[in-house]
Write a protein that holds these residues in place. Structure first.
Motif, PDB file in Angstrom:
ATOM      1  N   ARG A  78       0.758  -1.203   0.098  1.00 50.58           N
ATOM      2  CA  ARG A  78       0.003   0.107   0.071  1.00 50.58           C
ATOM      3  C   ARG A  78       0.635   1.084   0.000  1.00 50.58           C
ATOM      4  N   VAL A  79       1.985   1.457   0.742  1.00 52.24           N
ATOM      5  CA  VAL A  79       2.725   2.522   0.959  1.00 52.24           C
ATOM      6  C   VAL A  79       3.455   2.601  -0.281  1.00 52.24           C
ATOM      7  N   GLU A  80       3.997   1.745  -0.987  1.00 53.00           N
ATOM      8  CA  GLU A  80       4.636   1.802  -2.223  1.00 53.00           C
ATOM      9  C   GLU A  80       3.632   2.310  -3.389  1.00 53.00           C
ATOM     10  N   ARG A  81       2.526   1.921  -3.416  1.00 51.82           N
ATOM     11  CA  ARG A  81       1.396   2.551  -4.123  1.00 51.82           C
ATOM     12  C   ARG A  81       1.444   3.920  -3.774  1.00 51.82           C
ATOM     13  N   LEU A  82       1.076   4.261  -2.661  1.00 52.18           N
ATOM     14  CA  LEU A  82       0.656   5.758  -2.297  1.00 52.18           C
ATOM     15  C   LEU A  82       1.964   6.795  -2.623  1.00 52.18           C
ATOM     16  N   THR A  88       4.303  14.931  -4.420  1.00 50.15           N
ATOM     17  CA  THR A  88       5.693  15.543  -3.711  1.00 50.15           C
ATOM     18  C   THR A  88       5.960  14.709  -2.684  1.00 50.15           C
ATOM     19  N   PRO A  89       7.153  14.907  -2.149  1.00 49.61           N
ATOM     20  CA  PRO A  89       7.572  13.937  -0.901  1.00 49.61           C
ATOM     21  C   PRO A  89       6.644  14.288   0.111  1.00 49.61           C
ATOM     22  N   ARG A  90       6.464  15.475   0.422  1.00 49.23           N
ATOM     23  CA  ARG A  90       5.505  15.781   1.660  1.00 49.23           C
ATOM     24  C   ARG A  90       4.147  15.160   1.623  1.00 49.23           C
ATOM     25  N   ALA A  91       3.495  15.087   0.414  1.00 49.67           N
ATOM     26  CA  ALA A  91       2.344  14.424   0.112  1.00 49.67           C
ATOM     27  C   ALA A  91       2.471  13.044   0.151  1.00 49.67           C
ATOM     28  N   ALA A  92       3.625  12.449  -0.061  1.00 47.75           N
ATOM     29  CA  ALA A  92       4.034  10.961  -0.009  1.00 47.75           C
ATOM     30  C   ALA A  92       3.986  10.561   1.513  1.00 47.75           C
ATOM     31  N   LEU A  93       4.557  11.468   2.250  1.00 46.94           N
ATOM     32  CA  LEU A  93       4.936  11.260   3.747  1.00 46.94           C
ATOM     33  C   LEU A  93       3.687  11.378   4.578  1.00 46.94           C
ATOM     34  N   ARG A  94       2.819  12.401   4.145  1.00 49.64           N
ATOM     35  CA  ARG A  94       1.392  12.576   4.839  1.00 49.64           C
ATOM     36  C   ARG A  94       0.629  11.184   4.431  1.00 49.64           C
ATOM     37  N   ALA A  95       0.812  10.841   3.254  1.00 54.23           N
ATOM     38  CA  ALA A  95      -0.273   9.713   2.896  1.00 54.23           C
ATOM     39  C   ALA A  95       0.071   8.264   3.605  1.00 54.23           C
ATOM     40  N   ILE A  96       1.626   8.020   3.838  1.00 58.25           N
ATOM     41  CA  ILE A  96       1.789   6.998   4.205  1.00 58.25           C
ATOM     42  C   ILE A  96       1.753   6.896   5.829  1.00 58.25           C
ATOM     43  N   LEU A  97       1.974   7.877   6.386  1.00 51.92           N
ATOM     44  CA  LEU A  97       1.597   7.971   7.685  1.00 51.92           C
ATOM     45  C   LEU A  97       0.190   7.706   8.168  1.00 51.92           C
ATOM     46  N   ALA A  98      -0.675   8.227   7.498  1.00 50.25           N
ATOM     47  CA  ALA A  98      -1.946   8.234   7.565  1.00 50.25           C
ATOM     48  C   ALA A  98      -2.458   6.980   7.141  1.00 50.25           C
TER      49      ALA A  98
END
Length: 204
Positions: A78-82, A88-98
């Protein structure tokens, strides 16, 4: 049926059987808790014999390790897909933490499996080692995204931010498992967003 076709059919049956057992391990731990995770219970849910389950998992420890591996595989995919989909890296960071929080039924189940595994790992060095290995892989991913989101930061500042963010995400998931009315999805995401803003990692 030809010999090759019979071999393919047997292999398909075996794979389907293994999948049912894996699903039974997961649903038993997530739905009933560690005390009910037994060979007999898994066999009943999977609709097979206890001998068949024991052929793959000789005891509860093996069942727990399998549940932890399943959790790692589910979240990794899931996190690899997200991350791939994030702009952006910040969008990815927020998505994988959530996605690691208990925001829906599936993620709440994952949090319960994780909590059950941790409880069972106390005093068991093998299970602790498995948890550390998977948890460090998760930490490495968060670290990489924090560093990409704040390229001017030093390693110590990155490490501190990673610790704070993982604590918020994982702590929120555990709290929500047992008190979802107080720690609902909106409250969890608000805590995450506030932490990201406080650290200077909010949306650019």
């Amino acid at each position: 049926m030809l010999r090759g076709e019979r071999a393919i059919a047997r292999r398909a049956d075996h794979e389907a059987q293994q999948e049912r057992i894996s699903e039974a391990v997961w649903s038993t731990l997530a739905g009933k808790g560690i005390e009910h995770l037994t060979i007999r219970a898994v066999a009943a849910v999977a609709g097979c014999t206890t001998g068949l389950v024991m052929h793959r998992f000789p005891g509860r420890k093996a069942l727990l390790a399998h549940a932890r591996d399943l959790l790692h595989e589910r979240t990794r995919d899931r996190v690899e897909r997200l991350e791939a989909e994030a702009a952006t890296p910040r969008a990815a960071l927020r998505a994988i933490l959530a996605q690691g929080m208990a925001l829906d039924e599936d993620s709440a189940q994952e949090a319960l499996v994780w909590t059950g595994f941790l409880a069972a790992s106390v005093g068991d060095e093998d299970l602790i080692a498995l948890h550390r290995r998977n948890n460090r892989a998760w930490r490495d991913r968060v670290s990489r995204l924090v560093a990409a989101s704040a390229p001017g930061w030093g390693s110590e500042r990155v490490a501190t931010a990673v610790f704070a963010l993982m604590s918020v995400a994982e702590g929120a998931a555990q709290l929500a498992c047992f008190d979802p009315e107080t720690y609902g999805p909106a409250a969890q995401e608000a805590a995450l967003d506030q932490m990201l803003e406080a650290l200077g990692l909010g949306p650019a």
